[in-house]
Write a protein that holds these residues in place. Structure first.
Motif, mmCIF file in Angstrom:
data_model
loop_
_atom_site.group_PDB
_atom_site.id
_atom_site.type_symbol
_atom_site.label_atom_id
_atom_site.label_comp_id
_atom_site.label_asym_id
_atom_site.label_seq_id
_atom_site.Cartn_x
_atom_site.Cartn_y
_atom_site.Cartn_z
ATOM 1 N N SER A 187 0.814 -1.216 0.000
ATOM 2 C CA SER A 187 0.000 0.000 0.000
ATOM 3 C C SER A 187 0.852 1.273 0.000
ATOM 4 O O SER A 187 0.490 2.273 -0.634
ATOM 5 C CB SER A 187 -0.982 0.008 1.168
ATOM 6 O OG SER A 187 -0.279 -0.074 2.368
ATOM 7 N N GLN A 188 2.022 1.231 0.661
ATOM 8 C CA GLN A 188 2.859 2.442 0.702
ATOM 9 C C GLN A 188 3.464 2.750 -0.676
ATOM 10 O O GLN A 188 3.453 3.901 -1.127
ATOM 11 C CB GLN A 188 3.974 2.263 1.734
ATOM 12 C CG GLN A 188 4.682 3.559 2.054
ATOM 13 C CD GLN A 188 5.747 3.365 3.119
ATOM 14 O OE1 GLN A 188 6.661 2.558 2.960
ATOM 15 N NE2 GLN A 188 5.627 4.102 4.194
ATOM 16 N N GLU A 243 5.966 12.723 5.076
ATOM 17 C CA GLU A 243 5.462 13.619 4.020
ATOM 18 C C GLU A 243 5.785 13.040 2.641
ATOM 19 O O GLU A 243 6.803 12.355 2.458
ATOM 20 C CB GLU A 243 6.154 14.989 4.093
ATOM 21 C CG GLU A 243 5.822 15.812 5.301
ATOM 22 C CD GLU A 243 4.510 16.564 5.162
ATOM 23 O OE1 GLU A 243 4.042 16.763 4.022
ATOM 24 O OE2 GLU A 243 3.953 16.934 6.204
ATOM 25 N N ILE A 244 4.924 13.358 1.679
ATOM 26 C CA ILE A 244 5.206 13.029 0.279
ATOM 27 C C ILE A 244 5.268 14.331 -0.499
ATOM 28 O O ILE A 244 4.357 15.166 -0.372
ATOM 29 C CB ILE A 244 4.108 12.116 -0.320
ATOM 30 C CG1 ILE A 244 4.144 10.732 0.335
ATOM 31 C CG2 ILE A 244 4.283 11.991 -1.833
ATOM 32 C CD1 ILE A 244 3.047 9.788 -0.122
ATOM 33 N N VAL A 245 6.342 14.548 -1.261
ATOM 34 C CA VAL A 245 6.386 15.723 -2.132
ATOM 35 C C VAL A 245 6.505 15.245 -3.577
ATOM 36 O O VAL A 245 7.164 14.240 -3.854
ATOM 37 C CB VAL A 245 7.539 16.702 -1.784
ATOM 38 C CG1 VAL A 245 7.424 17.205 -0.367
ATOM 39 C CG2 VAL A 245 8.883 16.087 -2.024
ATOM 40 N N ALA A 264 12.145 7.014 -0.441
ATOM 41 C CA ALA A 264 11.736 6.383 -1.703
ATOM 42 C C ALA A 264 11.352 7.457 -2.714
ATOM 43 O O ALA A 264 10.967 8.571 -2.337
ATOM 44 C CB ALA A 264 10.544 5.455 -1.458
ATOM 45 N N ILE A 265 11.482 7.090 -3.987
ATOM 46 C CA ILE A 265 10.999 7.971 -5.064
ATOM 47 C C ILE A 265 10.272 7.094 -6.079
ATOM 48 O O ILE A 265 10.775 6.025 -6.457
ATOM 49 C CB ILE A 265 12.147 8.783 -5.713
ATOM 50 C CG1 ILE A 265 11.585 9.741 -6.787
ATOM 51 C CG2 ILE A 265 13.246 7.895 -6.276
ATOM 52 C CD1 ILE A 265 12.600 10.798 -7.240
ATOM 53 N N LYS A 270 19.288 3.854 2.300
ATOM 54 C CA LYS A 270 18.958 3.461 0.927
ATOM 55 C C LYS A 270 17.656 4.091 0.442
ATOM 56 O O LYS A 270 16.679 4.134 1.185
ATOM 57 C CB LYS A 270 18.813 1.939 0.843
ATOM 58 C CG LYS A 270 20.136 1.236 0.684
ATOM 59 C CD LYS A 270 19.927 -0.229 0.373
ATOM 60 C CE LYS A 270 21.274 -0.893 0.160
ATOM 61 N NZ LYS A 270 21.135 -2.294 -0.229
ATOM 62 N N MET A 271 17.670 4.568 -0.800
ATOM 63 C CA MET A 271 16.458 5.133 -1.392
ATOM 64 C C MET A 271 15.825 4.059 -2.286
ATOM 65 O O MET A 271 16.490 3.481 -3.144
ATOM 66 C CB MET A 271 16.804 6.377 -2.219
ATOM 67 C CG MET A 271 15.597 7.231 -2.566
ATOM 68 S SD MET A 271 15.999 8.578 -3.726
ATOM 69 C CE MET A 271 17.071 9.621 -2.763
ATOM 70 N N ARG A 272 14.546 3.803 -2.048
ATOM 71 C CA ARG A 272 13.811 2.823 -2.857
ATOM 72 C C ARG A 272 13.322 3.530 -4.120
ATOM 73 O O ARG A 272 12.640 4.554 -4.029
ATOM 74 C CB ARG A 272 12.643 2.342 -1.983
ATOM 75 C CG ARG A 272 11.887 1.153 -2.449
ATOM 76 C CD ARG A 272 11.020 0.642 -1.287
ATOM 77 N NE ARG A 272 10.006 -0.286 -1.729
ATOM 78 C CZ ARG A 272 10.241 -1.566 -1.990
ATOM 79 N NH1 ARG A 272 11.452 -2.055 -1.852
ATOM 80 N NH2 ARG A 272 9.266 -2.361 -2.382
ATOM 81 N N VAL A 273 13.688 3.003 -5.273
ATOM 82 C CA VAL A 273 13.339 3.680 -6.531
ATOM 83 C C VAL A 273 12.280 2.846 -7.254
ATOM 84 O O VAL A 273 12.526 1.696 -7.640
ATOM 85 C CB VAL A 273 14.589 3.873 -7.425
ATOM 86 C CG1 VAL A 273 14.224 4.681 -8.672
ATOM 87 C CG2 VAL A 273 15.708 4.568 -6.652
#
Ligand code: THU
Length: 163
Positions: free
Chosen positions: A21-22, A56-58, A93-94, A129-132
């Motif tokens: 869901s995220q 937050e989501i931007v 994440a992006i 780590k950034m989840r792409v």
């Protein structure tokens, strides 16, 4: 001489419906951002949404210019907005989405090299780590857990100090 291999791991989903869901929420925000892209020259609309550690989501989208190189990709618009407004908050994440009335997509959109370099900068800065999350309109999703799998041999602040 010996040959070294770099193995990368990709989570491959056949549809948006398989996502947790995220991830789905973030991708939905990226898709929404496509709608307001300023892409009169390429008519290739890209949206990106960044999930921050504070929840937050931007979002951002590509911004083109009559002087073509002055434009910017959606990913960088979203990350720079995040860094400008939440300077000390890690980017977890992006998600990236694309739409076009002319192009038929057959695989998830891969971010350009400059955007990968900017992702690497923030991943290095926050040491997390950034989840792409990459997507194809109405189709597959591929997730790479960490930018070094998208941009091996990354140049970052460590290199400036020498090793
Ligand atoms: N673009 C993005 O916004 N992100 C990408 O990952 C690839 C390309 C934009 C830049 C330009 O506005 C248009 O798509 C065509 O290259």
């Amino acid at each position: 001489m010996k040959k070294l291999q770099h193995i990368i791991e990709i989570e491959d989903y056949q549809s948006f419906d398989e996502l947790n869901s995220q991830d789905r929420k973030l991708l939905d925000r990226a898709q929404l951002a496509c709608k307001s892209a300023y892409a009169p020259y390429s008519r290739f609309r890209v949206g990106a949404a960044v999930l921050l550690e504070n929840g937050e989501i931007v979002a951002g989208n590509n911004q083109e210019n009559a002087a073509y190189p002055s434009g910017s990709c959606a990913e960088r618009v979203a990350m720079y907005y995040a860094s400008a407004h939440y300077p000390n908050v890690a980017m977890l994440a992006i998600a990236v989405a694309v739409e076009s009335d002319e192009v038929k997509f057959t695989k998830p959109l891969a971010p350009c090299g400059s955007c990968r370099q900017v992702m690497a900068e923030y991943e290095h800065l926050f040491q997390i780590k950034m989840r792409v999350i990459l997507s194809e309109p109405g189709g597959r999703v591929q997730i790479i857990n960490g930018v070094t799998d998208l941009l091996p041999f990354t140049f970052n602040a460590t290199e400036l100090k020498g090793s």
